[in-house]
Design an enzyme around this catalytic site. Structure first.
Site, PDB file in Angstrom:
ATOM      1  N   HIS A  69     -24.061  23.341  16.396  1.00 30.25           N
ATOM      2  CA  HIS A  69     -24.392  23.113  15.043  1.00 30.25           C
ATOM      3  C   HIS A  69     -23.787  23.788  13.871  1.00 30.25           C
ATOM      4  O   HIS A  69     -22.968  23.412  13.017  1.00 30.25           O
ATOM      5  CB  HIS A  69     -26.026  22.838  14.778  1.00 30.25           C
ATOM      6  CG  HIS A  69     -26.387  22.980  13.550  1.00 30.25           C
ATOM      7  ND1 HIS A  69     -26.092  21.942  12.534  1.00 30.25           N
ATOM      8  CD2 HIS A  69     -27.158  24.021  12.586  1.00 30.25           C
ATOM      9  CE1 HIS A  69     -26.448  22.308  11.154  1.00 30.25           C
ATOM     10  NE2 HIS A  69     -27.018  23.631  11.336  1.00 30.25           N
ATOM     11  N   HIS A  94     -25.052  30.951   9.588  1.00 32.65           N
ATOM     12  CA  HIS A  94     -25.922  30.591   8.591  1.00 32.65           C
ATOM     13  C   HIS A  94     -27.453  30.500   9.027  1.00 32.65           C
ATOM     14  O   HIS A  94     -28.458  30.571   8.330  1.00 32.65           O
ATOM     15  CB  HIS A  94     -25.573  29.467   7.906  1.00 32.65           C
ATOM     16  CG  HIS A  94     -25.798  28.017   8.578  1.00 32.65           C
ATOM     17  ND1 HIS A  94     -24.890  27.564   9.514  1.00 32.65           N
ATOM     18  CD2 HIS A  94     -26.889  27.290   8.779  1.00 32.65           C
ATOM     19  CE1 HIS A  94     -25.369  26.411  10.052  1.00 32.65           C
ATOM     20  NE2 HIS A  94     -26.904  26.119   9.444  1.00 32.65           N
ATOM     21  N   GLU A  98     -32.402  33.396  10.103  1.00 37.52           N
ATOM     22  CA  GLU A  98     -33.671  32.584   9.810  1.00 37.52           C
ATOM     23  C   GLU A  98     -34.289  32.507  11.385  1.00 37.52           C
ATOM     24  O   GLU A  98     -35.560  32.635  11.542  1.00 37.52           O
ATOM     25  CB  GLU A  98     -33.485  31.071   9.168  1.00 37.52           C
ATOM     26  CG  GLU A  98     -34.448  30.396   9.085  1.00 37.52           C
ATOM     27  CD  GLU A  98     -35.271  30.513   7.982  1.00 37.52           C
ATOM     28  OE1 GLU A  98     -34.950  31.631   7.048  1.00 37.52           O
ATOM     29  OE2 GLU A  98     -36.444  30.000   7.589  1.00 37.52           O
ATOM     30  N   ASP A  99     -33.427  32.404  12.111  1.00 39.73           N
ATOM     31  CA  ASP A  99     -33.841  32.009  13.633  1.00 39.73           C
ATOM     32  C   ASP A  99     -33.861  32.696  14.869  1.00 39.73           C
ATOM     33  O   ASP A  99     -34.394  32.441  15.756  1.00 39.73           O
ATOM     34  CB  ASP A  99     -33.084  30.623  13.906  1.00 39.73           C
ATOM     35  CG  ASP A  99     -33.400  29.224  13.054  1.00 39.73           C
ATOM     36  OD1 ASP A  99     -34.251  29.290  12.437  1.00 39.73           O
ATOM     37  OD2 ASP A  99     -32.631  28.387  13.110  1.00 39.73           O
ATOM     38  N   ASP A 160     -24.337  22.204   5.952  1.00 38.69           N
ATOM     39  CA  ASP A 160     -25.410  22.412   6.658  1.00 38.69           C
ATOM     40  C   ASP A 160     -26.284  20.808   6.848  1.00 38.69           C
ATOM     41  O   ASP A 160     -26.425  20.382   7.973  1.00 38.69           O
ATOM     42  CB  ASP A 160     -26.390  23.440   6.462  1.00 38.69           C
ATOM     43  CG  ASP A 160     -27.469  23.591   7.308  1.00 38.69           C
ATOM     44  OD1 ASP A 160     -27.555  23.466   8.517  1.00 38.69           O
ATOM     45  OD2 ASP A 160     -28.618  24.080   6.628  1.00 38.69           O
ATOM     46  N   ASP A 280     -15.203  -8.758  -2.708  1.00 37.23           N
ATOM     47  CA  ASP A 280     -13.778  -9.454  -3.030  1.00 37.23           C
ATOM     48  C   ASP A 280     -13.079  -8.971  -4.160  1.00 37.23           C
ATOM     49  O   ASP A 280     -11.900  -9.092  -4.434  1.00 37.23           O
ATOM     50  CB  ASP A 280     -13.745 -11.014  -3.117  1.00 37.23           C
ATOM     51  CG  ASP A 280     -14.171 -11.265  -1.713  1.00 37.23           C
ATOM     52  OD1 ASP A 280     -13.825 -10.694  -0.607  1.00 37.23           O
ATOM     53  OD2 ASP A 280     -14.513 -12.684  -1.423  1.00 37.23           O
TER      54      ASP A 280
HETATM   55 MN    MN Z   1     -28.203  24.687   9.830  1.00 34.74          MN
END
Ligand code: MN
Length: 747
Positions: A69, A94, A98-99, A160, A280
């Protein structure tokens, strides 16, 4: 450098990328080399390794390794936005702060302050995007812009979200819908405002596919069915033009400009027309490669109109007069021999880049576009200003300076429902309460900011979520005047102060009327106004206010009225009502005080002889409070707390009658004090409060007045206290009672 950092550096050096990761890395580096001005391979590689390492073992909903990701996000940064290697590195990392256990400090150590700053920014605005549910895209955009100081932060967030939307099919349906609506409402308009039209179109199609899969499939299928016929038509239409342009040595690309699905759908809806009629309307784009100029666009225009008949009405020159967002192109609509209308757009590669990538493309073409002035919004204005100013700096320097210092005078805060409110900078919870509703402002007793109880006068910051707790009655405070900045709050407080003054004046008038009745005199309002001026009051109202506040002796007025009524005039000079008697009083009391007290101030202890005094009931001073005395004209001393509003008024208007007072050491009397208690309501709360007072504090309570609403409890406890220490003890103890959020002294 700490040991931990050294370890991580070594670990990164030792880290073995697997085959797949290695090929991903070389793809990314290749992309950077082709799309960016310069690439620091070491920086990108290090970020790549830390990305793989810190997300090791984690999987996405699709079952793929998580690190794919951020790699995709980094690719979007390089490929679509092509800004710089630092934003590619930040994109790779990024999600780490946070993770994972990676910290911002570590990132700064390993990379540089810019990468840290970018990641920090992304983490922060992600919080805003994800925790709020708001449909006010406009205000939301301002919020995002004011939070993200660096525009690259916003672009990373777009990349993201774009990748998350591209891979959304792996999420459960409910989550898909939530993400899609949010993207449609917030990211779409935001991307539009940034001029990121390609991204905006992709956002819209990805969302539309989730929100209305049937319509999406229908249009997609139709597009596929018609593809061949369409390509054939375009081929035939362009063939003579292409030959001519090639003959004239033009370098160009032709795009059949397949409209994005959502815009076809919207047109069908808006114009109430079937797919075919919308579809069209052919549109063809001729893009001239570098180094063609805008003059060449006109040459192409002349080639096309030599072959097909133009509809003059439909001609637009956005090259000489670009659109507000910087869009430049020539538009014309021509008619084929079979009578079909075809819209043709002619532009250079640079113009096309700006049309597709908007703001991001401006980095590539540093000088930017020059602007028209209609419907310019602040943002684009500002961007244009920055872009238009000649800057000798290198591209990277330019990006660094690209601070989003817009909307500095406003802050954006949330209601508990996630609704956004715009307030001027410096606004407090009180302003917020009035912004919601004047009744909320009037009844506000406390506020919760981000879930925490705070005083109402607390100033708000961008992104705060504010909840106002209200009571049953009006709870305004004249002192708030210093804590509010909005017009609404100020106007209401001003009105409140006036009302309060009027009330005191009414009381004063009553005092006068009683005195007049007792002495059997009568005076009209006109006469009273006239006589009030002899006491140097502006008008009778001011005089009554002073009488009501205990600052002016009603007997003085009585004497004058009596004299005036019996003689029809006043013989005494103004002086006699004023200064001499004043000085006498002052001197008399000061000398008495010196005789009894410590030589500096009047001692208040209930044993003073010769000095009559009383406690002002506007502020109920208790021993320990800072106090001032006010010598009233009838000779007694009123003791006010020195922070009392009325005392301030008296100090301002009559400072010479203020006298220092101080508390004697041992005072045996009890004073009435009150505290306001706010907290979460629960069974047995009142019991616990009274228990604490009676048992551990040995305090007698005069009364308790409680109300509760919406799970919140408000109580006013009137208690007997010996001094300030005692009261502070009580406040401290009550604050520790379970569920109690706030205890304040109450006047
Ligand atoms: Mn992300």
């Amino acid at each position: 450098m700490t040991k931990v950092d050294t370890d991580i550096r070594e670990e990164i050096e030792r880290y073995q990328l697997d085959k797949k990761q290695q090929s991903e890395l070389s793809d990314l580096l290749e992309l950077c080399h082709s799309k960016l001005d310069e690439t620091n391979d070491e920086l990108v590689t290090k970020a790549f390794i830390l990305c793989c390492k810190s997300h090791e073992g984690v999987k996405r909903a699709s079952g793929e390794p998580y690190y794919l990701h951020p790699i995709e996000v980094a690719k979007i940064m390089a490929d679509d936005f092509n800004i710089d290697d630092e934003s590619v590195a930040a994109a790779l990392l990024h999600d780490t702060v946070e993770d994972t256990s990676v910290t911002l400090n570590l990132i700064e150590e390993l990379f540089n302050p810019t990468v840290r700053h970018l990641i920090d920014g992304v983490t922060k605005i992600t919080g805003v995007f994800e925790s709020r549910d708001s449909k006010q895209a406009e205000t939301f955009m301002k919020l995002i812009l004011s939070m993200a100081e660096d525009i690259r932060v916003v672009l990373i967030k777009f990349a993201d979200r774009l990748h998350n939307m591209r891979t959304i099919s792996h999420l459960p349906r409910q989550k898909q819908l939530k993400k899609a609506t949010e993207t449609m409402e917030l990211y779409g308009p935001l991307a539009h405002r940034f001029g990121l039209f390609k991204i905006k179109n992709e956002f819209e199609d990805l969302c539309f596919k989730v929100i209305d899969p049937n319509s999406f499939k229908f249009i997609a299928r139709k597009l596929k069915e018609k593809k061949e016929a369409r390509e054939k038509f375009i081929g035939e239409f362009m063939e003579p033009i292409e030959n001519e342009l090639e003959g004239q040595k033009f370098k160009f690309e032709i795009k059949g400009r397949p409209k994005h699905i959502y815009s076809i759908y919207r047109k069908m809806q808006r114009q109430q027309k079937p797919f075919e009629e919308i579809y069209d309307l052919f549109a063809i784009r001729v893009i001239l490669e570098d180094p063609h100029t805008k003059e060449d666009c006109w040459r192409v225009y002349s080639v096309i109109t030599d072959w097909y008949t133009p509809i003059p009405k439909r001609f637009r020159d956005f090259i000489s007069v670009p659109k507000a967002n910087g869009y430049q192109s020539l538009h014309t609509t021509v008619i084929t021999k079979q009578g079909r209308k075809v819209e043709v757009q002619i532009r250079t590669r640079k113009m096309d880049d700006i049309a597709e990538h908007g703001l991001a493309a401006h980095w590539k073409y540093k000088e930017g576009a020059t602007g028209g002035s209609s419907e310019l919004d602040k943002f684009v204005h500002w961007v244009r200003d920055v872009l238009d100013s000649p800057r000798p700096d290198a591209a990277t320097e330019f990006v660094k300076d690209f601070q989003l210092n817009l909307y500095q005078d406003e802050i954006y805060v949330f209601t508990p429902n996630g609704e956004l409110k715009t307030l001027p900078k410096g606004a407090s919870c009180i302003d917020f309460a009035f912004e919601i509703h004047s009744e909320i402002g009037e009844r506000a007793i406390a506020a919760k900011v981000n879930g925490k109880m705070v005083p109402l006068r607390q100033k708000l910051k961008i992104g705060d979520q504010v909840e106002i707790i209200t009571g049953n009655k009006i709870n305004l405070n004249a002192d708030w005047m210093e804590d509010v900045v909005t017009h609404k709050a100020k106007a209401r407080l001003r009105q409140f102060i006036k009302q309060k003054e009027r009330k005191v004046a009414d009381e004063g008038r009553e005092v006068w009327e009683k005195r007049a009745a007792k002495g059997k005199v009568e005076a009209s309002d006109q006469e009273l106004t006239k006589l009030s001026k002899r006491f140097k009051f502006q008008n009778a109202q001011d005089m009554f206010y002073e009488i009501g506040a205990g600052a002016f002796d009603v007997n003085k007025l009585f004497e004058v009225v009596k004299e005036f009524k019996s003689k029809g005039r006043i013989d005494r000079p103004d002086q006699e009502f004023d200064d001499p008697s004043e000085d006498e009083i002052q001197e008399h009391y000061i000398s008495t005080a010196r005789a009894v007290g410590d030589g500096k101030a009047l001692l208040v202890d209930g044993e003073l002889t010769g000095v009559k005094y009383s406690y002002a009931n506007c502020c109920n001073p208790i021993p320990g409070d800072d106090v001032v005395g006010f010598i009233s004209r009838n000779g007694d001393v009123k003791i006010h707390r020195s922070n009392c509003k009325n005392a301030h008024h008296l100090i301002r208007t009559d400072s010479e009658r203020i006298i220092d007072v101080t508390w004697a050491k041992n005072i045996d009397t009890h004073f009435l004090g009150a505290v306001k208690v706010i907290g979460e309501d629960r069974v047995g709360l009142v019991n616990d409060l009274t228990e604490v007072l009676a048992k551990s504090l040995k305090t007698n309570m005069k009364s308790i007045n409680v109300s509760s609403e919406g799970g919140m409890f408000e109580g006013i406890l009137t208690i007997y206290v010996s001094d300030l220490n005692h009261l502070e003890n009580i406040i401290n103890r009550l604050e520790r009672v379970e569920g109690i959020k706030n205890v304040i002294r109450y006047e």
